[in-house]
Design a protein around this motif. Structure first.
Motif: not given
Length: 277
Positions: A157, A159, A185, A187-189, A215, A217, A219, A237, A239
């Protein structure tokens, strides 16, 4: 990605970064370039009756000997990880570290710089306050900073922090290309504070650039405490790597130098991938 640059200084910190660099070289089928730099002393020729060329040759030879002794150790690390097949080249240069890194990046067409970070006050303080921070500010390619003591494991993962700026789109696109090779993956925050000027329409337009990314997401977390929210996100998450765009370095200084983060830094150690503006 064809070439990865790793500055080494014969320390445990750079040995640890070497593991990350050679593992990345395996994933991307890239060549690993090892760079060691040393600085010559300032010599007053009037008060010191020695030939400057002799001083230079002595220091250069000493550093070459260190370099020559270190290489078998690095090759052993590679062999232990079944990575002895990775193509490695070596460069020894005198002068300022950051200047030499910039020079080698240009001359060798480097695609990624990997650097170890170390500091008693916490990994992000070191990330911002030492040579790594200078390199991140000045070098034109992405820089992966690896905190000392962090053990390499397969990334799962990543970020990416965003404020939905236009320049973030390009950085995220680059990250997604790397993520596909890493098979991870992203994960865009975005931490949406009370006084945020980012509208939902802007967010939707920004996100539409990545409609086909399976892939990825997003947030969006409402909270006025940006620092704590990002810290909690990294933990919750799972990360493995934090990616950022360095268009506003003061934001990172403010974000990661508060008391909470200093305490957290002792048990939260993940690499940081910095993309330049």
């Amino acid at each position: 990605m064809k070439k990865i640059l790793l500055p080494i200084d014969f320390s445990e910190t750079s040995d640890n970064a070497f593991v990350y660099a050679i593992e990345m070289a395996k994933i991307f089928k890239a060549e690993l370039v090892l760079l060691h730099t040393f600085e010559l002393p300032i010599v007053d020729s009037q008060s010191l009756p020695l030939n400057y060329a002799t001083i230079y040759e002595t220091i250069e030879l000493t550093n070459f000997d260190y370099f020559k002794e270190k290489m078998p150790q690095l090759h052993t690390i590679a062999e232990e990880r079944n990575l002895s097949h990775i193509n490695m080249s070596h460069i020894l240069m005198d002068g300022d570290l950051v200047y030499n890194i910039k020079k080698v990046v240009k001359q060798e067409n480097i695609d990624l710089v990997v650097m170890g970070t170390n500091g008693a006050e916490g990994w992000f303080d070191s990330f911002l306050g030492t040579n790594t921070g200078a390199v991140i500010s000045d070098v034109s390619v992405p820089v992966l900073s690896v905190p000392n003591g962090t053990k390499f494991s397969k990334f799962e993962n990543i970020a990416f922090t965003t404020r939905f700026r236009k320049k973030d789109i390009e950085a995220l696109a680059k990250l997604l290309l790397l993520a596909k090779e890493l098979q991870v993956k992203v994960k865009c925050l975005y931490v949406k504070t009370f006084d945020s000027d980012v509208s939902n329409d802007k967010i939707n337009r920004w996100k539409s650039h990545f409609d086909n990314e399976e892939n990825l997401q997003f947030f969006i977390i409402p909270n006025d405490d940006v620092n704590e929210t990002i810290e909690d996100f990294l933990v919750s998450q799972d990360i493995d790597l934090l990616a950022m765009l360095t268009y506003k370095r003061n934001f990172f200084v403010e974000l990661f130098t508060n008391t909470t983060t200093q305490k957290l830094s002792y048990h939260l150690k993940i690499p940081i991938l910095a993309f330049q503006e």
